[in-house]
Write an enzyme that holds these catalytic residues in place. Structure first.
Site, PDB file in Angstrom:
ATOM      1  N   LYS A   1       0.818  -1.216   0.000  1.00  0.00           N
ATOM      2  CA  LYS A   1       0.000   0.000   0.000  1.00  0.00           C
ATOM      3  C   LYS A   1       0.858   1.275   0.000  1.00  0.00           C
ATOM      4  O   LYS A   1       2.065   1.232   0.275  1.00  0.00           O
ATOM      5  CB  LYS A   1      -0.938  -0.038   1.216  1.00  0.00           C
ATOM      6  CG  LYS A   1      -1.978  -1.179   1.147  1.00  0.00           C
ATOM      7  CD  LYS A   1      -2.929  -1.116   2.336  1.00  0.00           C
ATOM      8  CE  LYS A   1      -4.009  -2.193   2.233  1.00  0.00           C
ATOM      9  NZ  LYS A   1      -4.968  -2.122   3.381  1.00  0.00           N
TER      10      LYS A   1
ATOM     11  N   TYR B   1     -12.384  -2.011  -3.715  1.00  0.00           N
ATOM     12  CA  TYR B   1     -12.887  -2.126  -2.342  1.00  0.00           C
ATOM     13  C   TYR B   1     -14.414  -2.016  -2.271  1.00  0.00           C
ATOM     14  O   TYR B   1     -14.965  -1.692  -1.208  1.00  0.00           O
ATOM     15  CB  TYR B   1     -12.229  -1.081  -1.448  1.00  0.00           C
ATOM     16  CG  TYR B   1     -10.842  -1.484  -0.964  1.00  0.00           C
ATOM     17  CD1 TYR B   1     -10.663  -2.609  -0.155  1.00  0.00           C
ATOM     18  CD2 TYR B   1      -9.707  -0.745  -1.302  1.00  0.00           C
ATOM     19  CE1 TYR B   1      -9.409  -2.987   0.299  1.00  0.00           C
ATOM     20  CE2 TYR B   1      -8.439  -1.118  -0.848  1.00  0.00           C
ATOM     21  CZ  TYR B   1      -8.304  -2.237  -0.042  1.00  0.00           C
ATOM     22  OH  TYR B   1      -7.062  -2.607   0.413  1.00  0.00           O
TER      23      TYR B   1
ATOM     24  N   PHE C   1     -15.456   3.615   6.926  1.00  0.00           N
ATOM     25  CA  PHE C   1     -14.083   3.961   6.547  1.00  0.00           C
ATOM     26  C   PHE C   1     -13.841   3.940   5.037  1.00  0.00           C
ATOM     27  O   PHE C   1     -12.729   4.208   4.583  1.00  0.00           O
ATOM     28  CB  PHE C   1     -13.087   3.029   7.260  1.00  0.00           C
ATOM     29  CG  PHE C   1     -13.279   1.554   6.975  1.00  0.00           C
ATOM     30  CD1 PHE C   1     -12.813   0.969   5.805  1.00  0.00           C
ATOM     31  CD2 PHE C   1     -13.930   0.735   7.900  1.00  0.00           C
ATOM     32  CE1 PHE C   1     -12.988  -0.377   5.545  1.00  0.00           C
ATOM     33  CE2 PHE C   1     -14.105  -0.628   7.652  1.00  0.00           C
ATOM     34  CZ  PHE C   1     -13.629  -1.182   6.463  1.00  0.00           C
TER      35      PHE C   1
ATOM     36  N   ARG D   1      -1.938 -14.311   4.441  1.00  0.00           N
ATOM     37  CA  ARG D   1      -2.662 -13.654   5.536  1.00  0.00           C
ATOM     38  C   ARG D   1      -1.903 -13.812   6.856  1.00  0.00           C
ATOM     39  O   ARG D   1      -1.889 -12.902   7.682  1.00  0.00           O
ATOM     40  CB  ARG D   1      -4.081 -14.226   5.668  1.00  0.00           C
ATOM     41  CG  ARG D   1      -5.000 -14.010   4.467  1.00  0.00           C
ATOM     42  CD  ARG D   1      -5.429 -12.572   4.247  1.00  0.00           C
ATOM     43  NE  ARG D   1      -5.985 -11.937   5.413  1.00  0.00           N
ATOM     44  CZ  ARG D   1      -6.721 -10.812   5.386  1.00  0.00           C
ATOM     45  NH1 ARG D   1      -7.006 -10.213   4.214  1.00  0.00           N
ATOM     46  NH2 ARG D   1      -7.156 -10.263   6.488  1.00  0.00           N
TER      47      ARG D   1
ATOM     48  N   ARG E   1       2.439  -6.320   9.027  1.00  0.00           N
ATOM     49  CA  ARG E   1       1.669  -5.188   9.562  1.00  0.00           C
ATOM     50  C   ARG E   1       2.219  -4.720  10.912  1.00  0.00           C
ATOM     51  O   ARG E   1       2.211  -3.528  11.203  1.00  0.00           O
ATOM     52  CB  ARG E   1       0.185  -5.555   9.637  1.00  0.00           C
ATOM     53  CG  ARG E   1      -0.451  -5.482   8.242  1.00  0.00           C
ATOM     54  CD  ARG E   1      -1.802  -6.109   8.194  1.00  0.00           C
ATOM     55  NE  ARG E   1      -2.563  -5.674   7.020  1.00  0.00           N
ATOM     56  CZ  ARG E   1      -3.734  -6.188   6.679  1.00  0.00           C
ATOM     57  NH1 ARG E   1      -4.287  -7.139   7.406  1.00  0.00           N
ATOM     58  NH2 ARG E   1      -4.359  -5.747   5.608  1.00  0.00           N
TER      59      ARG E   1
ATOM     60  N   ASN F   1      -2.067   0.151   6.906  1.00  0.00           N
ATOM     61  CA  ASN F   1      -1.541  -1.111   7.437  1.00  0.00           C
ATOM     62  C   ASN F   1      -0.670  -1.872   6.437  1.00  0.00           C
ATOM     63  O   ASN F   1      -0.563  -3.093   6.496  1.00  0.00           O
ATOM     64  CB  ASN F   1      -2.697  -1.968   7.966  1.00  0.00           C
ATOM     65  CG  ASN F   1      -3.727  -2.284   6.904  1.00  0.00           C
ATOM     66  OD1 ASN F   1      -3.567  -1.915   5.747  1.00  0.00           O
ATOM     67  ND2 ASN F   1      -4.779  -2.973   7.294  1.00  0.00           N
TER      68      ASN F   1
ATOM     69  N   HIS G   1      -2.305  -5.301   1.440  1.00  0.00           N
ATOM     70  CA  HIS G   1      -3.581  -5.989   1.201  1.00  0.00           C
ATOM     71  C   HIS G   1      -3.262  -7.430   0.830  1.00  0.00           C
ATOM     72  O   HIS G   1      -2.262  -7.688   0.160  1.00  0.00           O
ATOM     73  CB  HIS G   1      -4.338  -5.343   0.028  1.00  0.00           C
ATOM     74  CG  HIS G   1      -5.463  -6.211  -0.469  1.00  0.00           C
ATOM     75  ND1 HIS G   1      -6.707  -6.193   0.106  1.00  0.00           N
ATOM     76  CD2 HIS G   1      -5.496  -7.172  -1.440  1.00  0.00           C
ATOM     77  CE1 HIS G   1      -7.479  -7.096  -0.507  1.00  0.00           C
ATOM     78  NE2 HIS G   1      -6.766  -7.698  -1.445  1.00  0.00           N
TER      79      HIS G   1
ATOM     80  N   GLU H   1      -9.277 -10.688  -7.840  1.00  0.00           N
ATOM     81  CA  GLU H   1      -8.325  -9.584  -7.637  1.00  0.00           C
ATOM     82  C   GLU H   1      -7.120  -9.700  -8.575  1.00  0.00           C
ATOM     83  O   GLU H   1      -6.629  -8.689  -9.081  1.00  0.00           O
ATOM     84  CB  GLU H   1      -7.901  -9.532  -6.169  1.00  0.00           C
ATOM     85  CG  GLU H   1      -9.054  -9.083  -5.268  1.00  0.00           C
ATOM     86  CD  GLU H   1      -8.780  -9.174  -3.777  1.00  0.00           C
ATOM     87  OE1 GLU H   1      -9.686  -8.818  -3.005  1.00  0.00           O
ATOM     88  OE2 GLU H   1      -7.667  -9.598  -3.373  1.00  0.00           O
TER      89      GLU H   1
HETATM   90  P1  IDP Z   1      -7.987  -6.837   5.644  1.00  0.00           P
HETATM   91  O1  IDP Z   1      -7.179  -5.881   4.784  1.00  0.00           O
HETATM   92  O2  IDP Z   1      -7.210  -7.324   6.830  1.00  0.00           O
HETATM   93  O3  IDP Z   1      -8.619  -7.944   4.848  1.00  0.00           O
HETATM   94  P2  IDP Z   1     -10.633  -5.589   5.700  1.00  0.00           P
HETATM   95  O4  IDP Z   1     -11.601  -5.699   6.817  1.00  0.00           O
HETATM   96  O5  IDP Z   1     -10.926  -6.316   4.433  1.00  0.00           O
HETATM   97  O6  IDP Z   1      -9.180  -5.966   6.284  1.00  0.00           O
HETATM   98  O7  IDP Z   1     -10.499  -4.024   5.387  1.00  0.00           O
HETATM   99  C1  IDP Z   1      -9.891  -3.582   4.187  1.00  0.00           C
HETATM  100  C2  IDP Z   1      -8.979  -2.417   4.535  1.00  0.00           C
HETATM  101  O8  IDP Z   1      -9.776  -1.331   5.019  1.00  0.00           O
HETATM  102  C3  IDP Z   1      -7.987  -2.668   5.684  1.00  0.00           C
HETATM  103  O9  IDP Z   1      -6.814  -3.346   5.260  1.00  0.00           O
HETATM  104  C4  IDP Z   1      -7.691  -1.261   6.146  1.00  0.00           C
HETATM  105  O10 IDP Z   1      -6.781  -0.572   5.270  1.00  0.00           O
HETATM  106  C5  IDP Z   1      -9.073  -0.618   6.037  1.00  0.00           C
HETATM  107  N1  IDP Z   1      -9.846  -0.733   7.287  1.00  0.00           N
HETATM  108  C6  IDP Z   1     -10.437  -1.839   7.807  1.00  0.00           C
HETATM  109  N2  IDP Z   1     -11.063  -1.577   8.955  1.00  0.00           N
HETATM  110  C7  IDP Z   1     -10.875  -0.256   9.188  1.00  0.00           C
HETATM  111  C8  IDP Z   1     -11.304   0.633  10.240  1.00  0.00           C
HETATM  112  O11 IDP Z   1     -11.984   0.238  11.208  1.00  0.00           O
HETATM  113  N3  IDP Z   1     -10.905   1.947  10.121  1.00  0.00           N
HETATM  114  C9  IDP Z   1     -10.169   2.407   9.074  1.00  0.00           C
HETATM  115  N4  IDP Z   1      -9.757   1.601   8.059  1.00  0.00           N
HETATM  116  C10 IDP Z   1     -10.102   0.282   8.118  1.00  0.00           C
HETATM  117 MG    MG Z   2     -10.072  -7.865   3.360  1.00  0.00          MG
END
Ligand code: IDP
Ligand code: MG
Length: 143
Positions: A11, A51, A59, A87, A104, A114, A117, A128
């Site tokens: 990212k 997304y 968010f 993961r 992360r 973070n 992805h 994807e």
């Molecule tokens: P993942 O990337 O671990 O699969 P997801 O729930 O799919 O997590 O969320 C996609 C992305 O959205 C996350 O990697 C992060 O960048 C962002 N994100 C997820 N939850 C939050 C939140 O509560 N606040 C702000 N950004 C979030």
């Molecule tokens: Mg995800």
């Protein structure tokens, strides 16, 4: 266990921190192989589409802004059980909750910024990968 492919994005925060190598090193050390890789600047339309599953989440707008703020590296990773393996190597969504040694934990800043992805299932991995790489392009990279 089967050889799988998964999709990864380094990212904008991690690219800005100059840790493309550090992230990739952890993926490789975990047994994954980079089989395709390209640096791109996502358009707003691309980030929104990528997304779309999160479009009702509070968010979403911030996430799209973050993902388009600078270049990213899109990658296809291959290996045994690659989807789950990636993961594991990535760590939890919130870097504060991620295990020591994960990407992360080491390179993430907060739950949004973070570092990486990673696809979460075979169906999303296939979709994807196809979002960013053509079958013809992947075929030229076979080794
Ligand atoms: P993942 O990337 O671990 O699969 P997801 O729930 O799919 O997590 O969320 C996609 C992305 O959205 C996350 O990697 C992060 O960048 C962002 N994100 C997820 N939850 C939050 C939140 O509560 N606040 C702000 N950004 C979030
Ligand atoms: Mg995800």
């Amino acid at each position: 266990m089967a050889i799988e492919r998964t999709f990864s994005i380094i990212k904008p925060d991690a690219v800005k921190k100059n840790v493309i190598g550090g992230v990739t090193q952890k993926l490789e050390a975990g047994g994954l192989r980079v089989v395709a890789s390209r640096m791109v600047r996502l358009t707003e339309a691309q980030a929104k589409a990528f997304y779309a599953v999160h479009k009702e989440r509070p968010f979403y707008k911030d996430l799209v802004a973050f993902m388009t703020e600078g270049p990213v590296v899109v990658q296809v990773l291959e290996g045994e059980n690659a989807i789950l393996k990636n993961r594991e190597i990535m760590g939890a969504t919130n870097p504060e909750k991620a295990d020591a040694g994960t990407i992360r934990k080491e390179f993430g800043t907060n739950i949004e910024r973070n570092a990486v992805h990673g696809s979460d299932a075979p169906e999303t991995a296939a979709a994807e990968i196809a979002f960013f790489f053509s079958g013809a392009e992947l075929a030229t990279l076979e080794r």
